[in-house]
Write an enzyme that holds these catalytic residues in place. Structure first.
Site, short mmCIF file in Angstrom:
data_model
loop_
_atom_site.label_atom_id
_atom_site.label_comp_id
_atom_site.label_asym_id
_atom_site.label_seq_id
_atom_site.Cartn_x
_atom_site.Cartn_y
_atom_site.Cartn_z
N CYS A 110 0.86 -1.19 0.00
CA CYS A 110 0.00 0.00 0.00
C CYS A 110 0.90 1.24 0.00
CB CYS A 110 -0.97 -0.02 1.17
SG CYS A 110 -0.25 -0.56 2.74
N SER A 111 1.04 1.92 1.14
CA SER A 111 1.85 3.13 1.12
C SER A 111 2.45 3.41 2.49
CB SER A 111 0.99 4.32 0.66
OG SER A 111 -0.14 4.42 1.51
N CYS A 112 2.85 2.38 3.22
CA CYS A 112 3.45 2.57 4.54
C CYS A 112 4.69 3.45 4.41
CB CYS A 112 3.80 1.23 5.16
SG CYS A 112 2.34 0.20 5.40
FE FE Z 1 1.77 0.04 3.15
#
Ligand code: FE
Length: 203
Positions: A110-112
């Site tokens: 995702c976009s951690c």
């Molecule tokens: Fe992520």
């Protein structure tokens, strides 16, 4: 999200925005959140928490070897020494660039991202194209997408962040900065250099 890669960027962003809006509406409706709280949170991460905090940490590490050792040992506790921490920064890991090793961060799922030191992630960091291609061909992506030519002699290591571990890069201190103060050095540290897609500014 398995089909996300085939979705064009703008549609994909619109989809994400629509989902976020839907979740926000439900949380407000259920009394779990107020819209003022949502606005305040967005404001904090847009204006108050950003890569300038990470730059302070990097400059401190460049000028204080003991601090640097603590940072590499446990980035979250070292940042806490400087009063930096909070949401999405509980388990940060700083990885150090050297003459023969360069690090890049990505979140394939995702976009951690380590919010307390870098603020909110740039849009491209969240795009399926970046997430997939950086893992497959980091050297090519760095060169073609970011204009960053990493010498063949330097190994590139890609770190996949998750909600458990959020990586970021301690870039190399630029040559020609002997005797510079931490404040002077701070100005050379860019967001991209802490993601690993660029170098710090050169003096
Ligand atoms: Fe992520």
């Amino acid at each position: 999200m398995s089909t996300a890669e085939s979705v064009p960027t703008t549609d994909h962003q619109a989809q994400i925005a629509a989902r976020v809006k839907a979740v926000e509406s439900i949380m407000i409706e259920k009394g779990l959140m107020t819209s003022a709280a949502v606005d305040r949170l967005a404001e904090i991460y847009e204006n108050e928490v950003g890569p300038q905090l990470g730059a302070r940490v990097v400059a401190k590490a460049w000028t204080d070897p003991d601090f640097k050792a603590r940072l590499l040992e446990n980035a979250s506790t070292a940042c806490a020494e400087l009063g930096i921490g909070g949401l999405q920064g509980e388990d940060m890991v700083a990885v150090e660039d050297t003459d023969d090793l360069h690090h890049v961060i990505v979140c394939t799922l995702c976009s951690c991202y380590p919010w307390p030191v870098l603020g909110l992630p740039p849009n491209w960091y969240k795009e399926p194209a970046y997430r997939a291609s950086m893992v497959r061909a980091p050297r090519r992506v760095l060169r073609e997408e970011f204009g960053y030519d990493v010498p063949e002699s330097v190994e590139i290591r890609v770190w996949d962040s998750s909600s458990e571990l959020r990586y970021w890069v301690l870039p190399q201190r630029p040559a020609g900065t002997d005797g510079w103060s931490a404040e002077q050095l701070e100005a050379l540290v860019t967001r991209d250099s802490m993601i690993g897609v660029g170098r710090p500014k050169q003096p």
